[in-house]
Design a protein around this motif. Structure first.
Motif, PDB file in Angstrom:
ATOM      1  N   GLY A   1       0.855  -1.180   0.173  1.00 43.64           N
ATOM      2  CA  GLY A   1       0.036   0.024  -0.146  1.00 43.64           C
ATOM      3  C   GLY A   1       0.809   1.266   0.181  1.00 43.64           C
ATOM      4  N   ALA A   2       0.132   2.473  -0.074  1.00 46.71           N
ATOM      5  CA  ALA A   2       0.861   3.844  -0.550  1.00 46.71           C
ATOM      6  C   ALA A   2       1.870   4.052   0.573  1.00 46.71           C
ATOM      7  CB  ALA A   2      -0.018   4.818  -0.783  1.00 46.71           C
ATOM      8  N   ASP A   3       1.214   4.113   1.658  1.00 46.04           N
ATOM      9  CA  ASP A   3       1.879   4.707   2.992  1.00 46.04           C
ATOM     10  C   ASP A   3       3.315   3.899   3.174  1.00 46.04           C
ATOM     11  OD1 ASP A   3       0.281   6.392   3.370  1.00 46.04           O
ATOM     12  OD2 ASP A   3      -0.929   5.624   5.048  1.00 46.04           O
ATOM     13  N   ALA A   4       3.245   2.438   3.415  1.00 45.66           N
ATOM     14  CA  ALA A   4       4.492   1.617   3.515  1.00 45.66           C
ATOM     15  C   ALA A   4       5.277   1.762   2.203  1.00 45.66           C
ATOM     16  CB  ALA A   4       3.737   0.178   3.770  1.00 45.66           C
ATOM     17  N   ALA A   5       4.735   1.872   1.168  1.00 43.13           N
ATOM     18  CA  ALA A   5       5.527   1.690  -0.043  1.00 43.13           C
ATOM     19  C   ALA A   5       6.560   3.024  -0.013  1.00 43.13           C
ATOM     20  CB  ALA A   5       4.741   1.574  -1.413  1.00 43.13           C
ATOM     21  N   LEU A   6       5.974   4.282   0.339  1.00 48.59           N
ATOM     22  CA  LEU A   6       6.749   5.547   0.529  1.00 48.59           C
ATOM     23  C   LEU A   6       7.654   5.600   1.409  1.00 48.59           C
ATOM     24  CD1 LEU A   6       3.690   7.900  -0.451  1.00 48.59           C
ATOM     25  CD2 LEU A   6       5.593   7.090  -1.987  1.00 48.59           C
ATOM     26  N   GLU A   7       7.264   5.045   2.691  1.00 47.61           N
ATOM     27  CA  GLU A   7       8.119   4.722   3.836  1.00 47.61           C
ATOM     28  C   GLU A   7       9.424   4.091   3.240  1.00 47.61           C
ATOM     29  OE1 GLU A   7       8.192   2.835   8.054  1.00 47.61           O
ATOM     30  OE2 GLU A   7       6.230   3.731   7.302  1.00 47.61           O
ATOM     31  N   PHE A   8       9.245   2.651   2.651  1.00 48.65           N
ATOM     32  CA  PHE A   8      10.252   1.970   2.129  1.00 48.65           C
ATOM     33  C   PHE A   8      11.090   2.916   1.038  1.00 48.65           C
ATOM     34  CE2 PHE A   8      11.583  -1.498  -1.009  1.00 48.65           C
ATOM     35  CZ  PHE A   8      12.568  -2.283  -0.174  1.00 48.65           C
ATOM     36  N   TRP A   9      10.580   3.734   0.202  1.00 48.79           N
ATOM     37  CA  TRP A   9      11.245   4.392  -0.515  1.00 48.79           C
ATOM     38  C   TRP A   9      12.189   5.396   0.149  1.00 48.79           C
ATOM     39  CZ3 TRP A   9      10.315   9.841  -1.634  1.00 48.79           C
ATOM     40  CH2 TRP A   9      11.015  10.476  -2.575  1.00 48.79           C
ATOM     41  N   ARG A  10      11.471   6.002   1.123  1.00 50.49           N
ATOM     42  CA  ARG A  10      12.386   7.009   1.824  1.00 50.49           C
ATOM     43  C   ARG A  10      13.530   6.515   2.563  1.00 50.49           C
ATOM     44  NH1 ARG A  10       7.136   9.114   3.091  1.00 50.49           N
ATOM     45  NH2 ARG A  10       6.688  10.980   2.105  1.00 50.49           N
ATOM     46  N   SER A  11      13.267   5.252   2.945  1.00 54.32           N
ATOM     47  CA  SER A  11      14.432   4.434   3.783  1.00 54.32           C
ATOM     48  C   SER A  11      15.689   4.623   3.051  1.00 54.32           C
ATOM     49  CB  SER A  11      13.999   3.113   4.245  1.00 54.32           C
ATOM     50  OG  SER A  11      14.069   2.231   2.932  1.00 54.32           O
ATOM     51  N   GLY A  12      15.609   4.696   1.489  1.00 52.25           N
ATOM     52  CA  GLY A  12      16.777   4.735   0.944  1.00 52.25           C
ATOM     53  C   GLY A  12      17.761   3.724   0.876  1.00 52.25           C
ATOM     54  N   ASP A  13      17.278   2.399   1.215  1.00 54.53           N
ATOM     55  CA  ASP A  13      18.035   1.393   1.160  1.00 54.53           C
ATOM     56  C   ASP A  13      18.339   0.976  -0.177  1.00 54.53           C
ATOM     57  OD1 ASP A  13      18.031   1.285   3.865  1.00 54.53           O
ATOM     58  OD2 ASP A  13      16.670  -0.130   4.185  1.00 54.53           O
ATOM     59  N   TYR A  14      17.348   1.091  -1.034  1.00 54.35           N
ATOM     60  CA  TYR A  14      17.518   0.816  -2.471  1.00 54.35           C
ATOM     61  C   TYR A  14      17.387   2.081  -3.409  1.00 54.35           C
ATOM     62  CZ  TYR A  14      17.297  -4.053  -0.565  1.00 54.35           C
ATOM     63  OH  TYR A  14      17.624  -5.162  -0.187  1.00 54.35           O
ATOM     64  N   ASP A  15      18.061   1.994  -4.444  1.00 53.94           N
ATOM     65  CA  ASP A  15      17.600   3.300  -5.400  1.00 53.94           C
ATOM     66  C   ASP A  15      16.743   3.339  -6.283  1.00 53.94           C
ATOM     67  OD1 ASP A  15      18.346   5.889  -5.752  1.00 53.94           O
ATOM     68  OD2 ASP A  15      20.558   5.446  -6.740  1.00 53.94           O
ATOM     69  N   PHE A  16      15.709   3.765  -6.127  1.00 55.24           N
ATOM     70  CA  PHE A  16      14.363   3.455  -7.069  1.00 55.24           C
ATOM     71  C   PHE A  16      13.539   4.719  -7.070  1.00 55.24           C
ATOM     72  CE2 PHE A  16      13.135   1.051  -3.381  1.00 55.24           C
ATOM     73  CZ  PHE A  16      11.545   1.671  -3.204  1.00 55.24           C
ATOM     74  N   ASP A  17      12.756   4.938  -7.888  1.00 57.45           N
ATOM     75  CA  ASP A  17      11.553   5.655  -7.634  1.00 57.45           C
ATOM     76  C   ASP A  17      10.150   5.250  -8.166  1.00 57.45           C
ATOM     77  OD1 ASP A  17      12.029   8.808  -7.202  1.00 57.45           O
ATOM     78  OD2 ASP A  17      13.926   8.088  -8.431  1.00 57.45           O
ATOM     79  N   LEU A  18       9.044   5.752  -7.910  1.00 60.33           N
ATOM     80  CA  LEU A  18       7.828   5.226  -7.787  1.00 60.33           C
ATOM     81  C   LEU A  18       6.670   6.015  -8.630  1.00 60.33           C
ATOM     82  CD1 LEU A  18       7.522   3.813  -4.284  1.00 60.33           C
ATOM     83  CD2 LEU A  18       7.976   2.360  -6.145  1.00 60.33           C
ATOM     84  N   VAL A  19       5.846   5.211  -9.147  1.00 59.16           N
ATOM     85  CA  VAL A  19       4.479   5.955  -9.554  1.00 59.16           C
ATOM     86  C   VAL A  19       3.605   5.061  -9.067  1.00 59.16           C
ATOM     87  CG1 VAL A  19       3.092   6.642 -11.285  1.00 59.16           C
ATOM     88  CG2 VAL A  19       5.446   6.915 -11.882  1.00 59.16           C
ATOM     89  N   LEU A  20       2.751   5.573  -8.079  1.00 55.41           N
ATOM     90  CA  LEU A  20       1.686   4.969  -7.646  1.00 55.41           C
ATOM     91  C   LEU A  20       0.421   5.422  -8.094  1.00 55.41           C
ATOM     92  CD1 LEU A  20       2.938   4.892  -3.777  1.00 55.41           C
ATOM     93  CD2 LEU A  20       3.249   3.410  -5.478  1.00 55.41           C
ATOM     94  N   VAL A  21      -0.477   4.763  -8.261  1.00 54.90           N
ATOM     95  CA  VAL A  21      -1.872   5.005  -8.626  1.00 54.90           C
ATOM     96  C   VAL A  21      -2.951   4.560  -7.665  1.00 54.90           C
ATOM     97  CG1 VAL A  21      -3.756   5.203 -10.459  1.00 54.90           C
ATOM     98  CG2 VAL A  21      -1.215   4.844 -11.261  1.00 54.90           C
ATOM     99  N   THR A  22      -3.751   5.337  -7.145  1.00 52.40           N
ATOM    100  CA  THR A  22      -4.382   4.854  -5.737  1.00 52.40           C
ATOM    101  C   THR A  22      -5.851   4.868  -6.319  1.00 52.40           C
ATOM    102  OG1 THR A  22      -5.014   7.236  -5.192  1.00 52.40           O
ATOM    103  CG2 THR A  22      -2.933   6.510  -4.439  1.00 52.40           C
ATOM    104  N   GLU A  23      -6.752   3.907  -5.645  1.00 53.84           N
ATOM    105  CA  GLU A  23      -8.043   3.952  -5.822  1.00 53.84           C
ATOM    106  C   GLU A  23      -8.789   5.182  -5.793  1.00 53.84           C
ATOM    107  OE1 GLU A  23      -8.486  -0.858  -4.205  1.00 53.84           O
ATOM    108  OE2 GLU A  23      -9.365   0.982  -2.891  1.00 53.84           O
ATOM    109  N   ASP A  24      -8.174   6.033  -4.816  1.00 53.62           N
ATOM    110  CA  ASP A  24      -9.091   7.381  -4.783  1.00 53.62           C
ATOM    111  C   ASP A  24      -8.368   8.512  -5.821  1.00 53.62           C
ATOM    112  OD1 ASP A  24      -6.540   7.773  -3.447  1.00 53.62           O
ATOM    113  OD2 ASP A  24      -7.642   8.356  -1.646  1.00 53.62           O
ATOM    114  N   SER A  25      -8.069   7.840  -6.893  1.00 63.54           N
ATOM    115  CA  SER A  25      -7.528   8.627  -8.177  1.00 63.54           C
ATOM    116  C   SER A  25      -6.713   9.632  -7.989  1.00 63.54           C
ATOM    117  CB  SER A  25      -8.956   9.452  -8.559  1.00 63.54           C
ATOM    118  OG  SER A  25      -9.876   8.329  -9.029  1.00 63.54           O
TER     119      SER A  25
END
Ligand code: ADP
Ligand code: MG
Length: 348
Positions: free
Chosen positions: A298-322
């Protein structure tokens, strides 16, 4: 004289490797349509070699084929088995990604996939008692791996469907690089790899499909030397009693993940780190594993994982609430898709 200059022109174009006509292939493998395009002098060879690698990886990793190496490993569960260097590396990478994502990605999901019937013709919601019995087997920490000897725990089996196509994109990256391809693009059913830029020098345009429909995009990414991998519940699903069930399973519940996301796209550099033939798993495999894992999280945990910086990647998340959430590294490298009706946010 005229004929001579035409010949000369053809020769110059061929030697300069910038002949405008690309080498192309469209093939069906790993249960999906794959498209490959490459430009330059080594392009023809690169595309045909890539096709060979794709076919051999499909033959190795397809657990619905009894002849595959993965099926042999699954049959041997409960005892150590010799595996190829490639399969050993892939199991090792998959275990690392399971650990990194707290088990949201786990290749030992196979028995649960089978209970849902996703591997066969007939899909159904399994009984809770069946899931309760199978869920303890979903734990890739129970796999032991020493060199090229692997042992699954009794009753376990592995499904590499969430990482195989990404791994194959690593292999194609290596083949393109070794053949001197300077410009190219491949799409392996939601797994995109772009090499260099387009022949005209501009960045490749990679559309992130609008998961709500067959047409249109959630956004367009402009990328060079990158992987972009999308996972979404819209890819494969069935309906029972009016409810839709898709093929990305939350290992914590044994049910299709319902995390408020419609799709996750993971983007990372194609850093050319993969050596050897076939190549070792690299960022292509990482993007594939993480697209599946972050869809589960889900979005919150995904963004937290992204912020942790352990791996170098970027994200596009499309949510159910558009909403379309795009992480900072893609700023300036994505275009909103006007007709989509989504609200766009850049996340820092
Ligand atoms: P696609 O194969 O449609 O591109 P994914 O990369 O997200 O999509 O992979 C989904 C596949 O991965 C499923 O078909 C199944 O084989 C496997 N899978 C499903 N859930 C998980 C999970 N939680 N962890 C690892 N693999 C999974
Ligand atoms: Mg995946």
């Amino acid at each position: 004289m005229k004929r001579f200059s035409v010949l000369l022109l053809a020769l110059v174009l061929a030697l300069s490797g910038c002949a405008r006509k690309p080498a192309e292939a469209q093939i069906f493998a790993m249960d999906t349509v794959m498209e490959l395009t490459a430009y330059g002098s080594g392009a023809e060879k690169a595309v045909s070699q890539s096709e060979e690698v794709i076919r051999s990886m499909d033959a190795m990793l397809d657990r619905t084929s009894e002849q595959s190496e993965v099926s042999a490993l699954n049959r041997s569960a409960g005892a150590p088995a010799a595996v190829s260097e490639t399969l050993a590396q892939l199991l090792c990478a998959a275990r690392d990604y399971a650990a990194a994502t707290d088990g949201s990605f786990d290749i030992t999901i196979a028995p649960v996939m089978d209970a849902w019937g996703f591997t066969g013709e007939h899909q159904q919601v399994p009984d809770q008692s069946v899931l309760d019995r199978l869920l303890p087997l979903v734990d890739s920490r129970l796999i032991t791996l020493e060199g090229t000897t692997a042992a699954l725990a009794e009753g376990q089996s592995v499904d590499l469907g969430g990482i195989a196509k990404g791994y194959v994109s690593d292999c194609v990256e290596a083949v393109f690089r070794e053949n001197g391809v300077e410009s190219g693009k491949i799409s392996l059913g939601g797994n995109v790899y772009v090499r260099g830029s387009k022949p005209d020098g501009s960045a490749w345009r990679v559309g992130v499909r609008d998961p709500r429909g067959e047409f249109g995009y959630a956004c367009i990414l402009t990328l060079s030397d990158s992987y972009a991998v999308t996972s979404g519940g819209y890819e494969r699903y069935f309906t029972q009693d009016g409810k839709t069930y898709h093929h990305i399973i939350d290992p914590a519940t044994g049910y299709p993940a319902e995390s408020g996301l419609l799709s996750v796209t993971v983007v990372a550099d194609a850093n050319g780190a993969s050596e050897g033939s076939p190549a070792a798993p690299g960022n292509g495999a990482m993007c594939d594993a993480f697209s599946t894992a972050l869809f589960v999280m889900g979005a919150d945990a995904a963004l937290e994982f992204w912020r942790s910086g352990d791996y170098d990647f970027d994200l596009v998340l499309v949510t159910e609430d558009s909403r379309v959430l795009v992480t900072g590294g893609l700023e300036g490298r994505f275009e909103e898709y006007e007709e989509s009706g989504y609200a766009y946010e850049v996340i820092h």
